[in-house]
Design an enzyme around this catalytic site. Structure first.
Site, PDB file in Angstrom:
ATOM      1  N   ASP A 138       0.850  -1.199   0.000  1.00 19.99           N
ATOM      2  CA  ASP A 138       0.000   0.000   0.000  1.00 19.99           C
ATOM      3  C   ASP A 138       0.882   1.243   0.000  1.00 19.99           C
ATOM      4  OD1 ASP A 138      -2.275  -1.572   0.222  1.00 19.99           O
ATOM      5  OD2 ASP A 138      -2.575  -1.187   2.360  1.00 19.99           O
ATOM      6  N   ARG A 164      -1.433  -0.659  -8.532  1.00 22.90           N
ATOM      7  CA  ARG A 164      -2.810  -0.310  -8.152  1.00 22.90           C
ATOM      8  C   ARG A 164      -2.889   1.225  -8.165  1.00 22.90           C
ATOM      9  NH1 ARG A 164      -3.843  -1.176  -2.165  1.00 22.90           N
ATOM     10  NH2 ARG A 164      -4.302  -3.349  -2.648  1.00 22.90           N
TER      11      ARG A 164
END
Ligand SMILES: Cc1cc2nc3c(=O)[nH]c(=O)nc-3n(C[C@H](O)[C@H](O)[C@H](O)COP(=O)(O)OP(=O)(O)OC[C@H]3O[C@@H](n4cnc5c(N)ncnc54)[C@H](O)[C@@H]3O)c2cc1C
Length: 306
Positions: A129, A179
């Site tokens: 992340d 992402r």
């Protein structure tokens, strides 16, 4: 409201206070699968039964001791072990500050490497992340260092940062799995677009770049958003350029826009849901409230209704 909740997400005193309130714990369950591995596996199983993949996140960030960083790494090894044994379809997502980035890059890298080894053994992937812009350079450096050793690691880029255009261009060249999200932290105007319209326009531009022939030749795109306009823009690009469906996926967060998650899965797109679990739900929960203040009124209404 957004700034207030993002400030609250970082306050240790408020965290201590709010996590003791039973009602707050119950409210967090709208966005969090539960506190245990069993809760996470049950949520993944339900998603899988509906044709949706998962990426599991054992909640936690900004650990201060090596022991806590090692414990975080072990918790990921444990959940990956369960994913393998139960045969559920899930990757993992993690935050480098949970793995000791505030203590040292090398310690963090080694902890994540252990998780990547386990993920490889189980036949799945791990995505790193992206946290606040204080960590962007170091997160990318750790990711690139791990990529030299592992082919099952991906990264996240946030469309609210000015720098993301260049980061995406470089990552596409490198054939990385990226992402794309809008970004969930409080960033200053010299680093991030202050206006939502600009964040959205950049999201569309970066999506197109990630889905371009050049980027897809070696990389993979994960379009992470609940925004129908962003999703429609991606679908339009895919249709116009006949992008094969196995070369990208849509991603959303647990508990948000379940209807849209289901719809995209039914339309035949790969849909993956981010499934957070664990006792450290407070900052994650506050960021979800910051994104949509209407959530606060929803929760308060239910509180007063008893
Ligand atoms: C799979 C996934 C992984 C992510 N990983 C990261 C990461 O690594 N780093 C990072 O900074 N951010 C991450 N995010 C969060 C992201 O940056 C945004 O903060 C969040 O997704 C909201 O932006 P949006 O694209 O949905 O658009 P928005 O314009 O914020 O929202 C569009 C619509 O989606 C719905 N919606 C959005 N948020 C909520 C909410 N909290 N509650 C209820 N409805 C909502 C509403 O209907 C809203 O109108 C991730 C998001 C997803 C989906």
């Amino acid at each position: 409201m957004r700034a207030l909740f993002l400030w609250m997400s970082r306050s240790i005193r408020l965290r201590r206070l709010i996590t003791r309130i039973g009602f707050a714990r119950r409210a967090a369950l709208r966005f969090v699968a539960g506190e245990t591995i069993d809760d996470a596996i049950a949520a993944i199983r339900t998603l899988n039964a509906n044709g949706i993949l998962a990426t599991v996140d054992h909640l936690g960030e900004n650990v201060e001791t090596e022991a806590d960083a090692h414990r975080a790494a072990q918790s990921y090894v444990d959940v990956l072990d369960r994913i393998g044994k139960e045969g559920v379809r899930s990757s993992a997502s993690l935050k480098l500050t949970q793995f000791g980035l505030d203590i040292g890059d090398e310690l963090c890298r080694e902890n994540v490497a252990g998780v990547l080894r386990k993920a490889k053994a189980v036949g799945t992937r791990v995505r790193i992340d992206m946290e606040s812009s204080d960590y962007t350079d170091r997160t990318l450096a750790v990711f690139r260092s791990l990529r030299r050793e592992f082919d099952n690691v991906g990264i996240v880029i946030q469309s609210y940062l000015y720098r993301s255009k260049d980061d995406i261009a470089a990552l596409c060249q490198e054939g990385a799995s990226v992402r794309l999200c809008k970004g969930a932290y409080n960033e200053p105007p010299d680093k991030a677009f202050p206006k939502k319209a600009d964040v959205d326009a950049n999201y569309v531009a970066l999506t197109r770049k990630l889905l371009s022939d050049e980027a897809r030749a070696r990389g993979y795109a994960a379009i992470a958003t609940h925004d129908p306009k962003m999703i429609d823009a991606a679908k339009a690009y895919v249709a116009e350029h006949t992008v094969p469906r196995e070369q990208f996926e849509f991603q959303m967060l647990y508990g948000i826009r379940r209807d849209l998650q289901q719809q995209l899965a039914k339309e035949g797109y790969t849909m993956r849901v981010y499934v957070p679990y664990g006792a450290e739900w407070y900052p994650y929960f506050m960021r979800r409230l910051a994104e949509r203040p209407a959530n606060v009124w929803f929760i308060l209404r239910n509180l007063f209704r008893g």
